[in-house]
Design a protein around this motif. Structure first.
Motif, PDB file in Angstrom:
ATOM      1  N   ASN A   1      -5.453   3.167   9.232  1.00  0.00           N
ATOM      2  CA  ASN A   1      -5.359   2.762   7.822  1.00  0.00           C
ATOM      3  C   ASN A   1      -6.215   1.530   7.542  1.00  0.00           C
ATOM      4  O   ASN A   1      -5.713   0.505   7.070  1.00  0.00           O
ATOM      5  CB  ASN A   1      -3.893   2.487   7.461  1.00  0.00           C
ATOM      6  CG  ASN A   1      -3.052   3.737   7.486  1.00  0.00           C
ATOM      7  OD1 ASN A   1      -3.100   4.538   6.560  1.00  0.00           O
ATOM      8  ND2 ASN A   1      -2.308   3.943   8.570  1.00  0.00           N
ATOM      9  N   PRO A   2      -7.523   1.617   7.816  1.00  0.00           N
ATOM     10  CA  PRO A   2      -8.382   0.435   7.646  1.00  0.00           C
ATOM     11  C   PRO A   2      -8.492  -0.020   6.193  1.00  0.00           C
ATOM     12  O   PRO A   2      -8.814  -1.173   5.930  1.00  0.00           O
ATOM     13  CB  PRO A   2      -9.741   0.905   8.175  1.00  0.00           C
ATOM     14  CG  PRO A   2      -9.718   2.390   8.020  1.00  0.00           C
ATOM     15  CD  PRO A   2      -8.285   2.802   8.224  1.00  0.00           C
ATOM     16  N   GLN A   3      -8.211   0.874   5.250  1.00  0.00           N
ATOM     17  CA  GLN A   3      -8.312   0.533   3.824  1.00  0.00           C
ATOM     18  C   GLN A   3      -7.046  -0.126   3.286  1.00  0.00           C
ATOM     19  O   GLN A   3      -7.025  -0.590   2.152  1.00  0.00           O
ATOM     20  CB  GLN A   3      -8.624   1.811   3.013  1.00  0.00           C
ATOM     21  CG  GLN A   3      -7.450   2.752   2.768  1.00  0.00           C
ATOM     22  CD  GLN A   3      -6.830   3.421   4.019  1.00  0.00           C
ATOM     23  OE1 GLN A   3      -7.352   3.349   5.119  1.00  0.00           O
ATOM     24  NE2 GLN A   3      -5.690   4.050   3.850  1.00  0.00           N
ATOM     25  N   ALA A   4      -5.998  -0.209   4.097  1.00  0.00           N
ATOM     26  CA  ALA A   4      -4.720  -0.765   3.619  1.00  0.00           C
ATOM     27  C   ALA A   4      -4.878  -2.234   3.229  1.00  0.00           C
ATOM     28  O   ALA A   4      -5.573  -3.000   3.902  1.00  0.00           O
ATOM     29  CB  ALA A   4      -3.649  -0.613   4.699  1.00  0.00           C
ATOM     30  N   LYS A   5      -4.208  -2.598   2.144  1.00  0.00           N
ATOM     31  CA  LYS A   5      -4.220  -3.997   1.697  1.00  0.00           C
ATOM     32  C   LYS A   5      -3.284  -4.844   2.550  1.00  0.00           C
ATOM     33  O   LYS A   5      -3.292  -6.060   2.490  1.00  0.00           O
ATOM     34  CB  LYS A   5      -3.783  -4.083   0.236  1.00  0.00           C
ATOM     35  CG  LYS A   5      -4.773  -3.452  -0.728  1.00  0.00           C
ATOM     36  CD  LYS A   5      -4.266  -3.574  -2.149  1.00  0.00           C
ATOM     37  CE  LYS A   5      -5.236  -2.926  -3.123  1.00  0.00           C
ATOM     38  NZ  LYS A   5      -4.719  -2.937  -4.493  1.00  0.00           N
ATOM     39  N   GLY A   6      -2.429  -4.136   3.313  1.00  0.00           N
ATOM     40  CA  GLY A   6      -1.455  -4.799   4.165  1.00  0.00           C
ATOM     41  C   GLY A   6      -0.371  -3.805   4.527  1.00  0.00           C
ATOM     42  O   GLY A   6      -0.414  -2.636   4.124  1.00  0.00           O
ATOM     43  N   PHE A   7       0.592  -4.289   5.291  1.00  0.00           N
ATOM     44  CA  PHE A   7       1.659  -3.414   5.780  1.00  0.00           C
ATOM     45  C   PHE A   7       3.014  -4.031   5.524  1.00  0.00           C
ATOM     46  O   PHE A   7       3.181  -5.254   5.588  1.00  0.00           O
ATOM     47  CB  PHE A   7       1.489  -3.170   7.283  1.00  0.00           C
ATOM     48  CG  PHE A   7       0.254  -2.373   7.605  1.00  0.00           C
ATOM     49  CD1 PHE A   7       0.316  -0.995   7.712  1.00  0.00           C
ATOM     50  CD2 PHE A   7      -0.970  -2.992   7.770  1.00  0.00           C
ATOM     51  CE1 PHE A   7      -0.820  -0.250   7.984  1.00  0.00           C
ATOM     52  CE2 PHE A   7      -2.117  -2.262   8.038  1.00  0.00           C
ATOM     53  CZ  PHE A   7      -2.037  -0.883   8.151  1.00  0.00           C
ATOM     54  N   LEU A   8       3.981  -3.176   5.222  1.00  0.00           N
ATOM     55  CA  LEU A   8       5.371  -3.583   5.114  1.00  0.00           C
ATOM     56  C   LEU A   8       6.066  -3.006   6.341  1.00  0.00           C
ATOM     57  O   LEU A   8       6.153  -1.786   6.492  1.00  0.00           O
ATOM     58  CB  LEU A   8       6.010  -3.055   3.827  1.00  0.00           C
ATOM     59  CG  LEU A   8       7.424  -3.574   3.572  1.00  0.00           C
ATOM     60  CD1 LEU A   8       7.684  -3.644   2.068  1.00  0.00           C
ATOM     61  CD2 LEU A   8       8.493  -2.737   4.217  1.00  0.00           C
ATOM     62  N   PHE A   9       6.518  -3.879   7.227  1.00  0.00           N
ATOM     63  CA  PHE A   9       7.193  -3.459   8.458  1.00  0.00           C
ATOM     64  C   PHE A   9       8.681  -3.285   8.189  1.00  0.00           C
ATOM     65  O   PHE A   9       9.339  -4.174   7.669  1.00  0.00           O
ATOM     66  CB  PHE A   9       6.967  -4.486   9.576  1.00  0.00           C
ATOM     67  CG  PHE A   9       5.551  -4.503  10.072  1.00  0.00           C
ATOM     68  CD1 PHE A   9       5.176  -3.717  11.146  1.00  0.00           C
ATOM     69  CD2 PHE A   9       4.592  -5.286   9.448  1.00  0.00           C
ATOM     70  CE1 PHE A   9       3.862  -3.720  11.605  1.00  0.00           C
ATOM     71  CE2 PHE A   9       3.281  -5.299   9.891  1.00  0.00           C
ATOM     72  CZ  PHE A   9       2.910  -4.511  10.972  1.00  0.00           C
ATOM     73  N   ASP A  10       9.184  -2.129   8.586  1.00  0.00           N
ATOM     74  CA  ASP A  10      10.560  -1.734   8.328  1.00  0.00           C
ATOM     75  C   ASP A  10      11.205  -1.349   9.664  1.00  0.00           C
ATOM     76  O   ASP A  10      10.746  -0.437  10.333  1.00  0.00           O
ATOM     77  CB  ASP A  10      10.522  -0.534   7.367  1.00  0.00           C
ATOM     78  CG  ASP A  10      11.885   0.045   7.054  1.00  0.00           C
ATOM     79  OD1 ASP A  10      12.898  -0.434   7.585  1.00  0.00           O
ATOM     80  OD2 ASP A  10      11.925   1.006   6.265  1.00  0.00           O
TER      81      ASP A  10
END
Length: 191
Positions: free
Chosen positions: A76-85
């Motif tokens: 997911n190189p285009q992701a603005k960031g990640f929400l870890f759950d």
């Protein structure tokens, strides 16, 4: 890139708020449970290793989970960031995650914990149990045991992030919109 860990006990509203935060901030949802199921379904080497362990009733080692997170980040190189759950749940996992993110040139920006009174959690979960089909949401003793387990295990992870000034608590009681607005205010202060 903005990386967020959203924590809260069962019934705190993490699922509801996660969906809204992902939509607003363009984050990619990273649930370790979903990652495990996906890797197993794709029959990857990590997935097959995890399945063998899970079939024996054993926990999947942190290195395997970190490996799956690494793959998800790379995919997911285009992701603005990640929400870890649901991750990290131990100090060792938090340290492993931090090391991985540093290798990828990023970091955890905020660890936000939704705070809800035990009585409210019990009420919400019993109510959810009426429609969720989850047996663990229908027994008050089981619910209270889950809440205690959460408190015992996750307070250690919260302490880990406190030392880096990344830990914040947000009141998880009130209207969905009020809680969402409080979360956004907190996230905005870390961006």
């Amino acid at each position: 890139m903005f990386n967020l860990i959203l924590f809260g006990p069962p019934g705190s509203g993490k699922g509801t708020q996660s969906e809204r935060l992902i939509s607003k901030y363009g984050l990619k949802h990273l649930s370790t449970g979903d990652l495990l199921r996906s890797e197993i379904a794709a029959q990857t080497a990590l997935g097959m290793e995890a399945k063998k362990l899970m079939d024996k009733g054993q926990l999947v080692p942190d290195e395997v989970v970190i490996g799956m997170i690494s793959t998800a980040l790379d995919n997911n190189p285009q992701a603005k960031g990640f929400l870890f759950d649901g991750f990290p749940r131990t100090t060792a996992q938090a340290e492993g995650l931090d090391k991985l993110l540093k290798l990828k040139g990023t970091q955890i920006n905020a660890f936000i914990s939704l705070v809800v009174s035990e009585e409210e959690l019990v009420k919400r979960l019993l109510n959810r149990g009426l429609t969720s089909g989850r047996s663990d949401d229908t027994n008050e003793d089981v619910i209270r045991a889950r809440i205690t387990e959460y408190k015992n295990k996750t307070s250690i992870v919260a302490d880990y992030y406190k030392q880096f000034d990344k830990f914040t608590e947000v009141k998880g009681e009130g209207s969905i919109d009020d809680i969402f607005n409080a979360l956004c205010k907190e996230i905005d202060s870390h961006m």
